[in-house]
Design an enzyme around this catalytic site. Structure first.
Site, PDB file in Angstrom:
ATOM      1  N   TRP A  12       0.919  -1.232  -0.119  1.00  0.00           N
ATOM      2  CA  TRP A  12       0.260   0.050   0.011  1.00  0.00           C
ATOM      3  C   TRP A  12       1.068   1.235   0.022  1.00  0.00           C
ATOM      4  O   TRP A  12       0.466   2.188  -0.579  1.00  0.00           O
ATOM      5  CB  TRP A  12      -0.664   0.276   1.202  1.00  0.00           C
ATOM      6  CG  TRP A  12      -1.587  -1.152   1.707  1.00  0.00           C
ATOM      7  CD1 TRP A  12      -1.886  -2.079   0.685  1.00  0.00           C
ATOM      8  CD2 TRP A  12      -2.062  -1.532   2.983  1.00  0.00           C
ATOM      9  NE1 TRP A  12      -2.568  -3.088   1.413  1.00  0.00           N
ATOM     10  CE2 TRP A  12      -2.888  -2.711   2.606  1.00  0.00           C
ATOM     11  CE3 TRP A  12      -2.041  -1.014   4.006  1.00  0.00           C
ATOM     12  CZ2 TRP A  12      -3.361  -3.353   3.597  1.00  0.00           C
ATOM     13  CZ3 TRP A  12      -2.637  -1.629   5.247  1.00  0.00           C
ATOM     14  CH2 TRP A  12      -3.529  -2.794   4.906  1.00  0.00           C
ATOM     15  N   HIS A  39       3.270   6.515  -4.721  1.00  0.00           N
ATOM     16  CA  HIS A  39       4.258   6.745  -5.651  1.00  0.00           C
ATOM     17  C   HIS A  39       4.127   6.388  -7.131  1.00  0.00           C
ATOM     18  O   HIS A  39       4.453   7.042  -7.856  1.00  0.00           O
ATOM     19  CB  HIS A  39       5.610   5.918  -4.975  1.00  0.00           C
ATOM     20  CG  HIS A  39       6.509   6.606  -4.041  1.00  0.00           C
ATOM     21  ND1 HIS A  39       7.121   7.763  -4.063  1.00  0.00           N
ATOM     22  CD2 HIS A  39       6.594   6.491  -2.516  1.00  0.00           C
ATOM     23  CE1 HIS A  39       7.610   8.191  -2.994  1.00  0.00           C
ATOM     24  NE2 HIS A  39       7.383   7.402  -2.026  1.00  0.00           N
ATOM     25  N   ASP A  45      13.036   3.179  -2.115  1.00  0.00           N
ATOM     26  CA  ASP A  45      12.704   2.498  -0.981  1.00  0.00           C
ATOM     27  C   ASP A  45      13.043   1.324  -0.917  1.00  0.00           C
ATOM     28  O   ASP A  45      13.352   0.930   0.572  1.00  0.00           O
ATOM     29  CB  ASP A  45      11.050   2.455  -0.830  1.00  0.00           C
ATOM     30  CG  ASP A  45      10.327   3.852  -0.262  1.00  0.00           C
ATOM     31  OD1 ASP A  45      11.180   4.630   0.181  1.00  0.00           O
ATOM     32  OD2 ASP A  45       9.210   4.081  -0.299  1.00  0.00           O
ATOM     33  N   ARG A  65      16.913   1.539   0.424  1.00  0.00           N
ATOM     34  CA  ARG A  65      17.660   2.467   1.474  1.00  0.00           C
ATOM     35  C   ARG A  65      17.994   1.891   2.795  1.00  0.00           C
ATOM     36  O   ARG A  65      18.653   2.418   3.601  1.00  0.00           O
ATOM     37  CB  ARG A  65      16.445   3.546   1.750  1.00  0.00           C
ATOM     38  CG  ARG A  65      15.268   2.944   2.438  1.00  0.00           C
ATOM     39  CD  ARG A  65      14.221   4.017   2.644  1.00  0.00           C
ATOM     40  NE  ARG A  65      14.590   5.180   3.539  1.00  0.00           N
ATOM     41  CZ  ARG A  65      14.107   5.922   4.234  1.00  0.00           C
ATOM     42  NH1 ARG A  65      12.703   6.015   4.065  1.00  0.00           N
ATOM     43  NH2 ARG A  65      14.366   6.839   5.085  1.00  0.00           N
ATOM     44  N   HIS A  97      15.195  11.067   2.020  1.00  0.00           N
ATOM     45  CA  HIS A  97      13.792  10.889   1.522  1.00  0.00           C
ATOM     46  C   HIS A  97      13.016  11.976   2.477  1.00  0.00           C
ATOM     47  O   HIS A  97      11.701  12.207   2.129  1.00  0.00           O
ATOM     48  CB  HIS A  97      13.067   9.304   2.185  1.00  0.00           C
ATOM     49  CG  HIS A  97      13.855   8.433   1.431  1.00  0.00           C
ATOM     50  ND1 HIS A  97      13.009   7.674   0.630  1.00  0.00           N
ATOM     51  CD2 HIS A  97      15.200   8.015   1.343  1.00  0.00           C
ATOM     52  CE1 HIS A  97      13.795   6.563  -0.043  1.00  0.00           C
ATOM     53  NE2 HIS A  97      15.015   6.963   0.447  1.00  0.00           N
ATOM     54  N   ASP A 140       7.928  12.010  -2.446  1.00  0.00           N
ATOM     55  CA  ASP A 140       8.107  12.113  -1.071  1.00  0.00           C
ATOM     56  C   ASP A 140       7.907  13.647  -0.635  1.00  0.00           C
ATOM     57  O   ASP A 140       7.228  13.839   0.477  1.00  0.00           O
ATOM     58  CB  ASP A 140       9.416  11.538  -0.567  1.00  0.00           C
ATOM     59  CG  ASP A 140       9.353  10.021  -0.461  1.00  0.00           C
ATOM     60  OD1 ASP A 140       8.439   9.658  -0.341  1.00  0.00           O
ATOM     61  OD2 ASP A 140      10.356   9.545  -0.188  1.00  0.00           O
ATOM     62  N   HIS A 178       7.077  14.141   5.260  1.00  0.00           N
ATOM     63  CA  HIS A 178       8.559  13.842   5.102  1.00  0.00           C
ATOM     64  C   HIS A 178       9.088  15.462   5.009  1.00  0.00           C
ATOM     65  O   HIS A 178      10.210  15.538   4.815  1.00  0.00           O
ATOM     66  CB  HIS A 178       8.535  13.574   3.552  1.00  0.00           C
ATOM     67  CG  HIS A 178       8.182  12.165   3.416  1.00  0.00           C
ATOM     68  ND1 HIS A 178       9.205  11.357   3.003  1.00  0.00           N
ATOM     69  CD2 HIS A 178       7.235  11.322   3.743  1.00  0.00           C
ATOM     70  CE1 HIS A 178       8.518   9.966   3.226  1.00  0.00           C
ATOM     71  NE2 HIS A 178       7.550   9.933   3.483  1.00  0.00           N
ATOM     72  N   HIS A 183       2.548   8.737  10.683  1.00  0.00           N
ATOM     73  CA  HIS A 183       3.490   8.747   9.334  1.00  0.00           C
ATOM     74  C   HIS A 183       2.646   7.758   8.229  1.00  0.00           C
ATOM     75  O   HIS A 183       2.557   8.014   7.358  1.00  0.00           O
ATOM     76  CB  HIS A 183       4.876   8.454   9.485  1.00  0.00           C
ATOM     77  CG  HIS A 183       5.649   8.718   8.521  1.00  0.00           C
ATOM     78  ND1 HIS A 183       6.247   9.988   8.113  1.00  0.00           N
ATOM     79  CD2 HIS A 183       6.003   7.986   7.288  1.00  0.00           C
ATOM     80  CE1 HIS A 183       6.837   9.913   6.781  1.00  0.00           C
ATOM     81  NE2 HIS A 183       6.555   8.766   6.506  1.00  0.00           N
ATOM     82  N   ASP A 224       1.088   8.289   4.846  1.00  0.00           N
ATOM     83  CA  ASP A 224       1.599   7.571   3.554  1.00  0.00           C
ATOM     84  C   ASP A 224       0.740   6.669   3.067  1.00  0.00           C
ATOM     85  O   ASP A 224       0.594   6.583   1.974  1.00  0.00           O
ATOM     86  CB  ASP A 224       2.659   6.601   4.255  1.00  0.00           C
ATOM     87  CG  ASP A 224       4.238   7.421   3.825  1.00  0.00           C
ATOM     88  OD1 ASP A 224       4.379   8.448   3.490  1.00  0.00           O
ATOM     89  OD2 ASP A 224       5.008   6.815   4.622  1.00  0.00           O
TER      90      ASP A 224
END
Ligand SMILES: *[C@@H]1O[C@H](CO)[C@@H](O)[C@H](O)[C@H]1NC(C)=O
Ligand SMILES: *[C@@H]1O[C@H](CO)[C@@H](O)[C@H](O)[C@H]1NC(C)=O
Ligand SMILES: *[C@@H]1O[C@H](CO)[C@@H](O)[C@H](O)[C@H]1NC(C)=O
Length: 320
Positions: free
Chosen positions: A21, A26, A65, A68, A80, A157, A163, A186, A190
């Protein structure tokens, strides 16, 4: 926009299946940009990314992602976000000199990777030559492809308010309730809000993202965003990527005061957010995703225009 910065927090608050999800925002941004870029831009980036399907941007949108937390990709972990040292809801504001760490931040990363995308070899040179890259004025195609993947991700982002926020690591440390489950704030911004808006996404983020992008592209072309979108790219220029990225960051950060913490960070802890809070947040998420896609398209158009005019001298028109 997955991004739980703190893996320890993630361990307790992460829902099974949540990773997919988190990709939704993005991938949607990438599809909107795909819809809006001009033909020369799509040809250029399809070639650079070696994918001539309509998924050439969507397919790389979450790559940043995926690396990272790897040993190789660790250098990019701070790229990010930018930790705006504000005081919501009384004071919002982001300041590049104050808030971008020495290790880098999303604003310096957008500058870095945009600049890298412009380092194309001169006409006739081997685009993959490593030796040509040693001088530092050109980069081989694989490095520019990597830069493109970072740009696609970070322009997404930077439109997520958390962010561009320092409080509790961009809200990762704030526990809230969502349809009676415990999540961190967060994650709600997101993923959870967008997912509820779309009526559930399951494990098929590409299909849901394509549907959402169809709607938002239509709204940009001839719907509720048609008029406002004409102002969304005002003043941006490849000559000053920091200024462009800061204007986007500034807008996202302002939403921290109005929509993320309208009554401050303490008041939100433990609250159920899937009701009234969701109703106010959902239109903001849609707007931010639409803006990100629109701006990404404009940014990629500028890049493709610049690199093809510098290569254009010896190239037949339309060859790119
Ligand atoms: C293009 O990207 C999509 C999405 O990642 C992928 O499914 C497809 O296999 C890619 N095509 C090529 C030719 O690489
Ligand atoms: C710029 O990108 C390179 C390649 O990914 C990376 O090694 C470097 O740390 C980046 N620099 C900044 C200032 O972000
Ligand atoms: C950020 O927004 C504030 C007001 O909302 C404005 O005064 C400031 O100039 C903006 N900064 C940038 C870099 O856009």
């Amino acid at each position: 926009m997955r991004l739980d910065r703190n893996l320890a927090v993630l361990g307790t608050l992460w829902l099974p299946g949540a990773a997919a999800w988190g990709s939704l925002g993005h991938i949607t941004v990438a599809y909107i940009a795909t819809d809006l870029v001009n033909d020369r831009t799509s040809a250029y980036f399809q070639d650079l990314l070696r994918n001539s399907t309509e998924h050439y941007l969507a397919g790389v949108a979450t790559w940043a992602d995926s690396i990272r937390y790897t040993k190789w990709g660790r250098f990019s972990k701070d790229f990010h976000f930018i930790d705006a040292k504000d005081d919501p809801p009384a004071y919002c504001g982001v300041d590049f000199a104050r808030d971008c760490k020495a290790e880098g931040c999303i604003v310096s990363a957008i500058q870095n990777y945009t600049t890298q995308l412009l380092l194309v070899p001169p006409p006739g040179a081997d685009a993959n030559a490593e030796t040509a890259a040693e001088a530092g004025s050109v980069l081989p195609a694989w490095r520019r492809a990597q830069a493109a993947k970072f740009v696609v991700h970070f322009v997404g982002d930077i439109h997520q308010p958390l962010h561009v926020e320092n409080v509790a690591q961009g809200g990762n440390g704030i526990h809230v309730r969502w349809e009676s489950t415990e999540l961190n704030l967060h994650h709600v911004w997101d993923s959870s809000i967008a997912e509820k808006l779309l009526g559930g996404v399951g494990r098929r983020p590409y299909e849901a993202a394509r549907r959402w992008a169809d709607d938002l592209t239509e709204q940009i072309r001839e719907g509720r965003y048609a008029a406002p979108s004409r102002l969304w790219t005002n003043g941006i220029s490849l000559d000053d990527p920091v200024a462009a990225a800061m204007s986007w960051a500034n807008e996202s950060n302002a939403l921290v005061c109005t929509h993320v913490f309208p009554e401050g960070p303490t008041a939100i802890a433990g609250q159920e957010l899937s009701g009234d809070y969701y109703e106010k947040a959902a239109p903001v998420i849609e707007l931010q995703v639409a803006k990100a896609g629109y701006r990404l398209a404009a940014w990629l158009d500028l890049i493709a225009d610049r690199v093809s005019s510098s290569a254009g001298a010896t190239q037949a028109p339309g060859e790119l």
